[in-house]
Design an enzyme around this catalytic site. Structure first.
Site, PDB file in Angstrom:
ATOM      1  N   SER A 136       0.569  -1.220   0.082  1.00  0.00           N
ATOM      2  CA  SER A 136       0.129   0.580  -0.367  1.00  0.00           C
ATOM      3  C   SER A 136       0.999   1.017   0.330  1.00  0.00           C
ATOM      4  O   SER A 136       1.899   1.253   0.228  1.00  0.00           O
ATOM      5  CB  SER A 136      -0.658  -0.095   1.112  1.00  0.00           C
ATOM      6  OG  SER A 136      -1.136   1.330   1.409  1.00  0.00           O
ATOM      7  N   TYR A 149      -1.326  -1.189  11.360  1.00  0.00           N
ATOM      8  CA  TYR A 149      -1.943  -1.539   9.721  1.00  0.00           C
ATOM      9  C   TYR A 149      -0.679  -1.277   8.589  1.00  0.00           C
ATOM     10  O   TYR A 149       0.110  -1.566   7.571  1.00  0.00           O
ATOM     11  CB  TYR A 149      -3.042  -0.568   8.928  1.00  0.00           C
ATOM     12  CG  TYR A 149      -3.268  -0.714   7.493  1.00  0.00           C
ATOM     13  CD1 TYR A 149      -3.722  -2.342   6.881  1.00  0.00           C
ATOM     14  CD2 TYR A 149      -3.109   0.603   6.812  1.00  0.00           C
ATOM     15  CE1 TYR A 149      -4.168  -1.573   5.799  1.00  0.00           C
ATOM     16  CE2 TYR A 149      -3.327   0.515   4.641  1.00  0.00           C
ATOM     17  CZ  TYR A 149      -3.948  -0.737   5.024  1.00  0.00           C
ATOM     18  OH  TYR A 149      -4.016  -1.140   3.399  1.00  0.00           O
TER      19      TYR A 149
END
Length: 254
Positions: A136, A149
């Site tokens: 990401s 995350y």
């Protein structure tokens, strides 16, 4: 008749994983499709059959050790590995239960490594194989209230980059793809549906753009690729105080 190649895709039932499944099926791969939803995988299997692909369905929760192990057991003679399974999770420090942190780390980080460590030596032995790890844009920037995350995404990016260098002489290619906002149902599942309205349209990329970026990265032997011109241009500045302030205002719930 030549033997068909096999691709294993985690998170194959929807979004980016499903897009990879269709792309690889059109390229002549049989598919090992991994996800939690067996009904969606069964439907995917039927759809991929149009391209002549045989699909092996593996129903597994990759936030559990048993789920990761079931993928490793299914991952024999794999020519193309896509590690895409994941969720997005936001939580203030100290508010996420410890067992949930452990499951999140296994799903997004250590489980990815476990599968790679089982599959890649087989590829090295054959001197052929491709690996795509879906990370990401969060791997490059601080993410308050999503620290765990962001850390997992940095973890797999660093692992993939290192693998890419280690394996250069083996003809096994590794590419980590780091998308920003992608038009999938991921944010809705995480209770972040407001982002669809709050985030400007020019910050969203399409699933096929992510897949295309990964294939271009493999072809050019790039260890990390970022889909979307706007993200590639903005990446060096995303950690700045100004960018963080704009990001928080943009993604804040009304």
């Amino acid at each position: 008749m030549s033997k068909r190649k096999r691709a294993l895709i985690t998170g194959a039932s929807s979004g980016i994983g499903r897009e990879f499944a269709f792309k690889l099926a059109t390229l002549g791969y049989d598919i090992v499709a991994v996800a939690r939803r067996g009904d969606l995988l069964d439907s995917l299997s039927v759809e991929l059959g149009v391209f002549g692909a045989q699909t092996q369905v593996v129903v597994a929760d990759l936030s559990t050790r048993a789920g990761v192990q079931s993928v490793i057991e299914a991952a024999h003679e794999i020519d193309f590995l896509v590690l895409n399974a994941g969720i997005t999770r936001a939580a203030k420090v100290g508010t996420m239960p410890h067992d949930e942190i452990s499951r999140l780390n296994l799903l997004l980080a250590t489980g990815v490594v476990d599968v790679c460590e089982a599959v890649i030596p087989q590829m090295v032995h054959r001197n052929s194989g491709d690996i795509v790890i879906v990370s990401s844009i969060a791997a490059f920037i601080p993410m308050p209230k999503s620290a765990i995350y962001a850390a997992t995404k940095t973890y797999v990016m660093s692992y993939g980059r290192s693998l890419s260098i280690e394996l250069k002489k083996s003809d096994v290619r590794v590419c980590v793809v780091c998308p920003g906002y992608v038009r999938t149902d991921l944010h809705g599942q995480a209770g972040l549906s407001h982002l669809r309205d709050r985030v400007p349209s020019w910050l969203w990329v399409e699933k096929h753009d992510v897949v295309s970026s990964a294939f271009r990265g493999l072809k050019k032997n790039k260890s990390v690729v970022v889909p979307g011109l706007v993200y590639r241009l903005a990446r060096p500045f995303l950690g700045s105080a100004l960018a963080q302030s704009i990001w928080r205002r943009t993604t804040k719930r009304n």
